[in-house]
Design a protein around this motif. Structure first.
Motif, short mmCIF file in Angstrom:
data_model
loop_
_atom_site.label_atom_id
_atom_site.label_comp_id
_atom_site.label_asym_id
_atom_site.label_seq_id
_atom_site.Cartn_x
_atom_site.Cartn_y
_atom_site.Cartn_z
N LEU A 97 0.85 -1.19 0.00
CA LEU A 97 0.00 0.00 0.00
C LEU A 97 0.89 1.24 0.00
N LEU A 98 0.96 1.91 -1.14
CA LEU A 98 1.76 3.12 -1.26
C LEU A 98 0.93 4.33 -0.84
N PHE A 99 1.56 5.28 -0.17
CA PHE A 99 0.87 6.51 0.23
C PHE A 99 1.80 7.68 -0.01
N ILE A 108 6.70 6.05 7.90
CA ILE A 108 6.94 4.63 8.15
C ILE A 108 7.03 3.91 6.81
N PRO A 109 7.62 2.71 6.78
CA PRO A 109 7.66 1.95 5.52
C PRO A 109 6.25 1.64 5.03
N TYR A 110 6.13 1.46 3.73
CA TYR A 110 4.84 1.11 3.15
C TYR A 110 4.38 -0.24 3.68
N PRO A 111 3.11 -0.38 4.04
CA PRO A 111 2.61 -1.70 4.48
C PRO A 111 2.64 -2.68 3.32
N LYS A 112 3.18 -3.88 3.56
CA LYS A 112 3.18 -4.96 2.58
C LYS A 112 2.35 -6.08 3.17
N LEU A 113 1.22 -6.36 2.55
CA LEU A 113 0.25 -7.30 3.10
C LEU A 113 0.26 -8.61 2.33
N THR A 114 0.11 -9.71 3.04
CA THR A 114 0.01 -11.04 2.44
C THR A 114 -1.37 -11.58 2.68
#
Length: 117
Positions: A97-99, A108-114
């Motif tokens: 999720l890029l913001f 903060i780092p971009y959330p990477k979801l699995t």
């Protein structure tokens, strides 16, 4: 509780009815036991153009690094709207999720979801 043996896991739960819950769990690295929670967010999500929009996200926090029960978390504010641009892996099993991070901000780092079924 010794901090060096704890790990943090953040789970995003997107419900079919448009509700969203994000929970940061505190887990004992050795036993894999959930010791408590550092934060919880609740709100709604929707899609607009090529973005995922989080709306009315209520934030609850433990007040520090020590884990607490969900009912002990303290309300700390509401974010009315946050837009993310989803970038999917080839097999669509993961999404980042890029913001928009403003210049000179410490984001903060971009959330990477699995995806979990």
């Amino acid at each position: 509780m010794p901090q060096e043996n704890l790990v943090y896991r953040e789970d995003y739960n997107f419900k079919k009815d448009g509700r969203l819950e994000i929970i940061k769990s505190v887990i004992d690295f050795t036993t894999k036991e959930v010791k408590g929670y550092q934060s919880r967010q609740t709100g709604t999500f929707g899609f607009q153009s090529d973005s995922i929009i989080f709306r009315n996200m209520k934030h609850y926090w433990s007040g520090g690094f020590d884990p607490k029960r969900l009912d002990e978390l303290t309300y700390s504010g509401t974010t009315l709207r946050m837009a993310y641009k989803p970038v999917y892996s080839g097999d669509r099993a993961q999404v980042t999720l890029l913001f928009n991070c403003p210049p000179f901000a410490s984001c903060i780092p971009y959330p990477k979801l699995t995806r979990v079924k």
